[in-house]
Design a protein around this motif. Sequence first.
Motif, PDB file in Angstrom:
ATOM      1  N   MET A   1      17.036   3.325  -7.394  1.00 56.74           N
ATOM      2  CA  MET A   1      15.696   3.300  -8.000  1.00 56.74           C
ATOM      3  C   MET A   1      14.639   3.092  -6.911  1.00 56.74           C
ATOM      4  O   MET A   1      14.786   2.204  -6.075  1.00 56.74           O
ATOM      5  N   ILE A   2      13.615   3.922  -6.923  1.00 55.71           N
ATOM      6  CA  ILE A   2      12.553   3.778  -5.928  1.00 55.71           C
ATOM      7  C   ILE A   2      11.211   3.562  -6.636  1.00 55.71           C
ATOM      8  O   ILE A   2      10.859   4.309  -7.555  1.00 55.71           O
ATOM      9  N   ILE A   3      10.500   2.530  -6.205  1.00 54.82           N
ATOM     10  CA  ILE A   3       9.132   2.318  -6.688  1.00 54.82           C
ATOM     11  C   ILE A   3       8.196   2.601  -5.514  1.00 54.82           C
ATOM     12  O   ILE A   3       8.290   1.957  -4.467  1.00 54.82           O
ATOM     13  N   ALA A   4       7.330   3.589  -5.680  1.00 52.09           N
ATOM     14  CA  ALA A   4       6.380   3.972  -4.635  1.00 52.09           C
ATOM     15  C   ALA A   4       5.013   3.402  -4.981  1.00 52.09           C
ATOM     16  O   ALA A   4       4.539   3.557  -6.108  1.00 52.09           O
ATOM     17  N   ILE A   5       4.407   2.718  -4.012  1.00 50.24           N
ATOM     18  CA  ILE A   5       3.074   2.143  -4.247  1.00 50.24           C
ATOM     19  C   ILE A   5       2.124   2.639  -3.161  1.00 50.24           C
ATOM     20  O   ILE A   5       2.372   2.427  -1.970  1.00 50.24           O
ATOM     21  N   ASP A   6       1.065   3.306  -3.569  1.00 47.22           N
ATOM     22  CA  ASP A   6       0.067   3.761  -2.597  1.00 47.22           C
ATOM     23  C   ASP A   6      -1.303   3.219  -2.981  1.00 47.22           C
ATOM     24  O   ASP A   6      -1.518   2.813  -4.116  1.00 47.22           O
ATOM     25  N   GLY A   7      -2.205   3.275  -2.011  1.00 41.09           N
ATOM     26  CA  GLY A   7      -3.566   2.845  -2.305  1.00 41.09           C
ATOM     27  C   GLY A   7      -4.316   2.534  -1.031  1.00 41.09           C
ATOM     28  O   GLY A   7      -3.721   2.469   0.050  1.00 41.09           O
ATOM     29  N   PRO A   8      -5.639   2.353  -1.147  1.00 37.64           N
ATOM     30  CA  PRO A   8      -6.468   2.108   0.035  1.00 37.64           C
ATOM     31  C   PRO A   8      -6.302   0.695   0.606  1.00 37.64           C
ATOM     32  O   PRO A   8      -5.597  -0.131   0.017  1.00 37.64           O
ATOM     33  N   ALA A   9      -6.962   0.458   1.725  1.00 37.78           N
ATOM     34  CA  ALA A   9      -6.871  -0.822   2.434  1.00 37.78           C
ATOM     35  C   ALA A   9      -7.250  -1.987   1.524  1.00 37.78           C
ATOM     36  O   ALA A   9      -8.231  -1.919   0.786  1.00 37.78           O
ATOM     37  N   ALA A  10      -6.450  -3.034   1.600  1.00 40.83           N
ATOM     38  CA  ALA A  10      -6.711  -4.294   0.884  1.00 40.83           C
ATOM     39  C   ALA A  10      -6.796  -4.138  -0.634  1.00 40.83           C
ATOM     40  O   ALA A  10      -7.489  -4.893  -1.296  1.00 40.83           O
ATOM     41  N   SER A  11      -6.082  -3.177  -1.169  1.00 36.76           N
ATOM     42  CA  SER A  11      -6.100  -2.993  -2.623  1.00 36.76           C
ATOM     43  C   SER A  11      -5.092  -3.918  -3.304  1.00 36.76           C
ATOM     44  O   SER A  11      -5.040  -3.997  -4.525  1.00 36.76           O
ATOM     45  N   GLY A  12      -4.261  -4.581  -2.521  1.00 33.38           N
ATOM     46  CA  GLY A  12      -3.272  -5.502  -3.090  1.00 33.38           C
ATOM     47  C   GLY A  12      -1.886  -4.889  -3.203  1.00 33.38           C
ATOM     48  O   GLY A  12      -0.996  -5.467  -3.829  1.00 33.38           O
ATOM     49  N   LYS A  13      -1.677  -3.723  -2.567  1.00 30.68           N
ATOM     50  CA  LYS A  13      -0.365  -3.059  -2.654  1.00 30.68           C
ATOM     51  C   LYS A  13       0.757  -3.909  -2.101  1.00 30.68           C
ATOM     52  O   LYS A  13       1.850  -3.943  -2.634  1.00 30.68           O
ATOM     53  N   GLY A  14       0.480  -4.567  -0.975  1.00 32.57           N
ATOM     54  CA  GLY A  14       1.524  -5.329  -0.286  1.00 32.57           C
ATOM     55  C   GLY A  14       2.018  -6.491  -1.139  1.00 32.57           C
ATOM     56  O   GLY A  14       3.221  -6.669  -1.336  1.00 32.57           O
ATOM     57  N   THR A  15       1.071  -7.268  -1.659  1.00 30.66           N
ATOM     58  CA  THR A  15       1.420  -8.417  -2.493  1.00 30.66           C
ATOM     59  C   THR A  15       2.194  -7.956  -3.712  1.00 30.66           C
ATOM     60  O   THR A  15       3.222  -8.527  -4.082  1.00 30.66           O
ATOM     61  N   LEU A  16       1.694  -6.875  -4.300  1.00 35.97           N
ATOM     62  CA  LEU A  16       2.334  -6.343  -5.494  1.00 35.97           C
ATOM     63  C   LEU A  16       3.739  -5.824  -5.184  1.00 35.97           C
ATOM     64  O   LEU A  16       4.692  -6.090  -5.919  1.00 35.97           O
ATOM     65  N   GLY A  17       3.854  -5.107  -4.082  1.00 34.58           N
ATOM     66  CA  GLY A  17       5.156  -4.552  -3.693  1.00 34.58           C
ATOM     67  C   GLY A  17       6.175  -5.652  -3.496  1.00 34.58           C
ATOM     68  O   GLY A  17       7.319  -5.564  -3.959  1.00 34.58           O
ATOM     69  N   LYS A  18       5.740  -6.709  -2.841  1.00 33.63           N
ATOM     70  CA  LYS A  18       6.629  -7.830  -2.570  1.00 33.63           C
ATOM     71  C   LYS A  18       7.088  -8.473  -3.876  1.00 33.63           C
ATOM     72  O   LYS A  18       8.273  -8.765  -4.066  1.00 33.63           O
TER      73      LYS A  18
END
Length: 208
Positions: A1-18
């Motif tokens: 299973m792969i969850i792909a998260i994209d978005g602009p700088a400081a949109s919160g992708k990293g925190t959410l991905g983690k």
Amino acid sequence: MIIAIDGPAASGKGTLGKRLAEHYGFAHLDTGLLYRAVARVLMDRDVPLADRDAATQVAQNLDVSHLEDDSRLRGAAMGEAASVISAYQPVRDALLAFQRQFGEQPPGAVLDGRDIGTVVCPSADVKLFITAAPEERARRRHLELLRRGEQAEYETILDEIRRRDERDMNRSTAPLKAAADAVTLDTTHLDADAAFQAALRIVEDKGS
Ligand code: CDP
């Protein structure tokens, strides 16, 4: 299973991905760290970021272990430099196989970046595109940098975020954009918990 998260700088992708990765017991890769690490090697060697060949060579030989532990990578200067070298197609090509392999690991993986749903993992099971107003992203990045002990002015960060959006969205290679089958989540009015709950609902909906 792969969850792909994209978005602009400081949109919160990293925190959410983690958080999604922790929730599902998946591995997590913040792909921005790869580009930041390439930029760091060049800067440490005093090689100009405009030197495409040198950047490509560094990307081809990048040591991808310990990226997570390196706090210098997360500084503002590295983000800006990463945005410059990430526009070079051969640099992106050199980092592609590692990212794809990472996505293949069982039981699943979460990758976040700019082109995960469009280029790296086009057949990801779930694709999220995380956005927020530039002013809100600048506010979050400002707080984050102050917490890290960096000198930071809100207005400067806002300018930088706008410039970086512009560069990331308008480059010819793997520009920042939502994949046609991505679900967009605007987190302007959501805190980290609310964004996580909203993302979880999207993942669960997709999976069922
Ligand atoms: O955390 P923040 O959103 O500020 O930056 P990042 O995700 O670490 O990415 C830094 C820069 O690397 C971005 O501005 C992009 O230009 C580039 N990048 C990319 O081109 N492709 C990715 N998959 C991830 C980052």
